[in-house]
Structures are given as C-alpha cells and as structure tokens.
Design a protein around this motif. Structure first.
Motif, short mmCIF file in Angstrom:
data_model
loop_
_atom_site.label_atom_id
_atom_site.label_comp_id
_atom_site.label_asym_id
_atom_site.label_seq_id
_atom_site.Cartn_x
_atom_site.Cartn_y
_atom_site.Cartn_z
N VAL A 134 0.84 -1.20 0.00
CA VAL A 134 0.00 0.00 0.00
C VAL A 134 0.88 1.25 0.00
O VAL A 134 1.84 1.35 0.75
CB VAL A 134 -0.93 0.03 1.24
N VAL A 135 0.51 2.21 -0.86
CA VAL A 135 1.25 3.47 -0.96
C VAL A 135 0.39 4.60 -0.41
O VAL A 135 -0.76 4.77 -0.81
CB VAL A 135 1.62 3.76 -2.43
N TYR A 136 0.95 5.37 0.50
CA TYR A 136 0.23 6.48 1.12
C TYR A 136 0.60 7.83 0.52
O TYR A 136 -0.19 8.78 0.56
CB TYR A 136 0.48 6.49 2.62
N ALA A 137 1.80 7.93 -0.01
CA ALA A 137 2.22 9.18 -0.63
C ALA A 137 3.45 8.91 -1.48
O ALA A 137 4.18 7.93 -1.27
CB ALA A 137 2.54 10.25 0.41
N MET A 138 3.67 9.79 -2.46
CA MET A 138 4.82 9.67 -3.36
C MET A 138 5.44 11.05 -3.52
O MET A 138 4.72 12.06 -3.44
CB MET A 138 4.36 9.16 -4.73
N GLY A 139 6.73 11.08 -3.76
CA GLY A 139 7.34 12.38 -3.91
C GLY A 139 8.69 12.33 -4.58
O GLY A 139 9.25 11.25 -4.83
N TRP A 140 9.18 13.53 -4.88
CA TRP A 140 10.52 13.70 -5.44
C TRP A 140 11.30 14.66 -4.55
O TRP A 140 10.77 15.71 -4.16
CB TRP A 140 10.44 14.27 -6.86
N TYR A 141 12.50 14.27 -4.22
CA TYR A 141 13.42 15.10 -3.45
C TYR A 141 14.66 15.32 -4.31
O TYR A 141 14.89 14.61 -5.28
CB TYR A 141 13.83 14.41 -2.15
N ARG A 142 15.46 16.29 -3.92
CA ARG A 142 16.73 16.51 -4.62
C ARG A 142 17.79 16.94 -3.63
O ARG A 142 17.49 17.50 -2.57
CB ARG A 142 16.58 17.54 -5.73
N GLN A 143 19.03 16.66 -4.00
CA GLN A 143 20.16 17.06 -3.17
C GLN A 143 21.27 17.56 -4.07
O GLN A 143 21.79 16.81 -4.91
CB GLN A 143 20.64 15.89 -2.31
N ALA A 144 21.60 18.83 -3.88
CA ALA A 144 22.70 19.43 -4.62
C ALA A 144 23.98 19.29 -3.81
O ALA A 144 23.92 19.13 -2.58
CB ALA A 144 22.40 20.90 -4.89
N PRO A 145 25.14 19.36 -4.43
CA PRO A 145 26.40 19.23 -3.70
C PRO A 145 26.51 20.24 -2.57
O PRO A 145 26.26 21.43 -2.77
CB PRO A 145 27.45 19.49 -4.79
N GLY A 146 26.84 19.75 -1.39
CA GLY A 146 27.01 20.63 -0.24
C GLY A 146 25.73 21.10 0.40
O GLY A 146 25.76 21.91 1.33
N LYS A 147 24.59 20.61 -0.08
CA LYS A 147 23.31 21.03 0.48
C LYS A 147 22.54 19.82 1.01
O LYS A 147 22.83 18.68 0.67
CB LYS A 147 22.48 21.74 -0.59
N GLU A 148 21.54 20.12 1.84
CA GLU A 148 20.70 19.06 2.38
C GLU A 148 19.67 18.62 1.34
O GLU A 148 19.30 19.39 0.45
CB GLU A 148 19.99 19.55 3.64
N ARG A 149 19.21 17.40 1.50
CA ARG A 149 18.15 16.90 0.64
C ARG A 149 16.88 17.70 0.92
O ARG A 149 16.53 17.94 2.08
CB ARG A 149 17.92 15.42 0.88
N GLU A 150 16.17 18.09 -0.14
CA GLU A 150 14.97 18.90 0.02
C GLU A 150 13.82 18.34 -0.80
O GLU A 150 14.03 17.72 -1.85
CB GLU A 150 15.23 20.35 -0.42
N LEU A 151 12.62 18.57 -0.32
CA LEU A 151 11.43 18.15 -1.04
C LEU A 151 11.24 19.03 -2.28
O LEU A 151 11.30 20.26 -2.19
CB LEU A 151 10.19 18.27 -0.15
N VAL A 152 11.00 18.39 -3.41
CA VAL A 152 10.69 19.11 -4.65
C VAL A 152 9.17 19.14 -4.85
O VAL A 152 8.58 20.19 -5.07
CB VAL A 152 11.36 18.44 -5.86
N ALA A 153 8.56 17.98 -4.78
CA ALA A 153 7.12 17.88 -4.97
C ALA A 153 6.63 16.56 -4.42
O ALA A 153 7.37 15.58 -4.39
CB ALA A 153 6.75 17.99 -6.45
N SER A 154 5.37 16.54 -3.98
CA SER A 154 4.77 15.31 -3.49
C SER A 154 3.34 15.21 -4.01
O SER A 154 2.72 16.21 -4.39
CB SER A 154 4.79 15.25 -1.97
N ILE A 155 2.83 13.97 -4.01
CA ILE A 155 1.48 13.72 -4.49
C ILE A 155 0.89 12.54 -3.73
O ILE A 155 1.60 11.59 -3.40
CB ILE A 155 1.46 13.46 -6.02
N THR A 156 -0.38 12.64 -3.39
CA THR A 156 -1.07 11.55 -2.70
C THR A 156 -1.75 10.67 -3.74
O THR A 156 -1.96 11.08 -4.88
CB THR A 156 -2.11 12.09 -1.74
N PRO A 157 -2.17 9.47 -3.35
CA PRO A 157 -2.91 8.63 -4.29
C PRO A 157 -4.17 9.30 -4.82
O PRO A 157 -4.60 9.01 -5.95
CB PRO A 157 -3.23 7.38 -3.46
#
Length: 113
Positions: free
Chosen positions: A29-52
């Motif tokens: 079962v999937v409750y949510a899906m998303g895309w994150y990104r991490q640039a060099p020297g930076k923390e991972r950040e949320l780009v976008a998310s979507i629910t079912p």
C-alpha cells in the motif's frame, strides 16, 4: 524485496525540459509519493509530493515550472520539469511512503550550457 528505481535524468541546457519517472516493487500500500533533490554541499529537500488521491505539494522554487503526476494503477510518480535553471542541478530521488519510507538510488540532473 523492495526496489525503487528512477529514470530520466541527464544533461540539459537552461530553459530545457526533462521528465523523471519512478518504478517500484515490493512496497504494498502506498500512502504518498514524492521527489526530493540534493545538490552538492546542500541538504536533501522536497521538490514535490502527491497523494494517491492526487493532492499535490511543491517547493516554492519549482512552482509553475515542475509538475508531479502519478500512475493511479501502479502508484508511481513522475516529475515533468520545464524551464530548468542551473540551480535545479542535483541528484533527484524518488520517495515512496508505504508501511515504511523507501528511496531510490537517485538520478542526476545537470542544467548547464
């Protein structure tokens, strides 16, 4: 065994477009899906998310340029990225929230002339 795999990254010029896709197996079962990104020297950040159900959320920096969508049957997310900027350069990760949180290995997106 769980697998999460991203595809679609690459090198693109500023103003160009890319589409990222994500495939997964073994999650249930999937409750949510998303895309994150991490640039060099930076923390991972949320780009976008979507629910079912289709509810979406975007980082301010990508609003109006990126669109997240999902395959309702497979519960897989995709990310259409338009008008890419050099600051969008990062490793992009697919995130699936089921019983636990699952990540792909990432796909490199490089925006450069």
């Amino acid at each position: 065994q769980v697998h999460v795999v991203e595809s679609g990254g690459g090198l693109v010029q500023p103003g160009g477009s890319l589409r990222l896709s994500c495939a997964h197996s073994g999650i249930g079962v999937v409750y949510a899906m998303g895309w994150y990104r991490q640039a060099p020297g930076k923390e991972r950040e949320l780009v976008a998310s979507i629910t079912p159900a289709g509810g979406t959320n975007y980082a301010d920096s990508v609003k109006g340029r990126f669109t997240i969508s999902r395959d309702s049957a497979k519960m897989t997310p995709a990310l259409q990225m338009n008008n890419l900027l050099p600051e969008d350069t990062a490793v992009y990760y697919c995130n699936i929230r089921g019983r636990f949180e699952y990540w792909g290995q990432g796909t490199q997106v490089t925006v450069s002339s």
